[in-house]
Enzyme design. Structure first.
Site, mmCIF file in Angstrom:
data_model
loop_
_atom_site.group_PDB
_atom_site.id
_atom_site.type_symbol
_atom_site.label_atom_id
_atom_site.label_comp_id
_atom_site.label_asym_id
_atom_site.label_seq_id
_atom_site.Cartn_x
_atom_site.Cartn_y
_atom_site.Cartn_z
ATOM 1 N N GLY A 52 -15.117 -0.780 -3.054
ATOM 2 C CA GLY A 52 -14.049 -0.282 -3.662
ATOM 3 C C GLY A 52 -13.732 1.321 -3.538
ATOM 4 O O GLY A 52 -14.961 1.961 -3.436
ATOM 5 N N HIS B 186 -0.587 -12.393 0.417
ATOM 6 C CA HIS B 186 -1.441 -11.305 -0.132
ATOM 7 C C HIS B 186 -2.078 -11.986 -1.415
ATOM 8 O O HIS B 186 -3.394 -11.691 -1.684
ATOM 9 C CB HIS B 186 -0.746 -9.987 -0.734
ATOM 10 N N LEU C 250 -17.438 -1.860 0.613
ATOM 11 C CA LEU C 250 -18.140 -0.911 0.241
ATOM 12 C C LEU C 250 -18.121 -1.052 -1.397
ATOM 13 O O LEU C 250 -18.768 0.093 -2.037
ATOM 14 C CB LEU C 250 -18.064 0.329 0.754
ATOM 15 N N TYR D 110 0.757 -1.114 -0.042
ATOM 16 C CA TYR D 110 -0.027 0.288 0.155
ATOM 17 C C TYR D 110 0.947 1.227 0.061
ATOM 18 O O TYR D 110 1.150 1.835 0.926
ATOM 19 C CB TYR D 110 -1.136 -0.056 1.059
#
Ligand code: NAP
Length: 286
Positions: A212, A128, A210, A53
């Site tokens: 994205g 991941h 939600l 991220y």
């Protein structure tokens, strides 16, 4: 906030997803720190992050470092906060997401995450995304070794299908703590994985709960049933979506992303929104 279980940890039923605070379109650091502190104030004790991220190639781990800073500046005890990070995805800086599931790489990634988070053991470390070039058991085997060595306290996987969930749990010797897959009113195709997690009593963390980052604000516009239930209850459609996800199984712990204090506060209120059986049936069918 009522609590749910991930492995041996109890966490608030709504977690915080860190991605919007570190990728393209992210806010300044002060707003991100205020968002994480607002989440903690509201009772959030699960924060989801990943080394991938970040936005630019040179800033791997941007979100992990941000979360570590927010926790260290909170001013109250944060020892109950479970930080869940991930390894195995990379962002080379051109906007793409690539994979590396080799055991050597995962070990190096975990060591770097430990440093950035400033902890001796990572609370929950998630593989991941499966790497098509590496046998799944080899990647998960690296996670098992990290668990055995005490570098991580709990092990999870993400973006896994039912066979991979079973295989991971076998490789981990029955110690799979969590599965993180995409699940929302828009994206329901992880239902088989959710059901399997329910049967196995493994936590299921819906990602993009939600719809994205770029779709979340329009949830009520895209899904009339969620908007109508929200209007009848006097809450946001996003709260209804999270409450509906919580109602699917006690193993579910949604991790809505947020980059503003107001949105995470609104999301946390979903933990107290008890939908009726009629409302759930209507949302299921929508
Ligand atoms: N494992 C994986 O492969 C994977 C992939 C994607 C995401 N994730 C994880 O899942 C987390 C959540 O997914 P996501 O961030 O992609 O998407 P999301 O949670 O579906 O949507 C995030 C957006 O929702 C908005 N929002 C949050 N609560 C709201 C509310 N109550 N009312 C209105 N808007 C609200 C936020 O807006 P503001 O920014 O304005 O606050 C935020 O940008 C990520 O942060 C990340 O931790 C994992």
């Amino acid at each position: 906030m009522h609590l749910r279980r991930i492995g041996d940890a109890k966490v608030g039923a709504i977690g915080l997803g860190g991605m919007p605070m570190s990728i393209e379109g992210r806010p300044d650091e002060a707003r991100s720190i205020a968002t994480i502190h607002a989440a903690l104030d509201a009772g959030v004790t699960l924060v989801d992050t990943a080394d991938a991220y970040h936005r630019d190639a040179h800033e791997v781990g941007h979100n992990e470092a941000l979360i570590a800073k927010a926790l260290s500046t909170y001013g109250s005890d944060t020892s109950e906060v479970l930080v869940a990070t991930k390894g195995g995805h990379l962002r080379p800086g051109d906007g793409s997401w690539t994979q590396n599931g080799s055991p050597d790489y995962l070990r190096r990634a975990c060591e770097a995450s430990l440093m950035r988070l400033g902890v001796e053991a990572i609370g929950l470390y998630q593989f991941h995304r499966p790497d098509p070039d590496v046998p799944y058991a080899e990647s998960v085997g690296a996670i098992r070794d990290l668990l055995d060595e005490g570098k991580i306290r709990m092990a999870g996987i993400s973006n896994a299908d039912p066979d991979q969930i079973r295989e991971a749990n076998d490789v981990l010797g029955g110690r799979l703590a969590s599965v993180q897959n995409q699940f929302s009113p828009t994206f329901r195709s992880s239902e088989p994985e959710l059901r399997l997690c329910h049967e196995m009593d493994v936590a299921f963390l819906p990602w993009s709960p939600l719809g994205g980052i770029s779709n979340a604000a329009e949830l009520g516009g895209r899904h009339a049933a969620f908007r109508e239930v929200a209007e009848a209850r006097g809450v946001s459609p996003q709260q209804v979506a999270l409450a509906w996800e919580l109602a699917t199984s006690p193993v579910v712990v949604p991790i809505p992303g947020s980059s503003r204090p107001d949105t995470i506060r609104d999301s946390v209120a979903a933990a107290d929104l008890q939908l009726t059986a009629e409302e759930i049936a209507r949302l299921d069918a929508a």
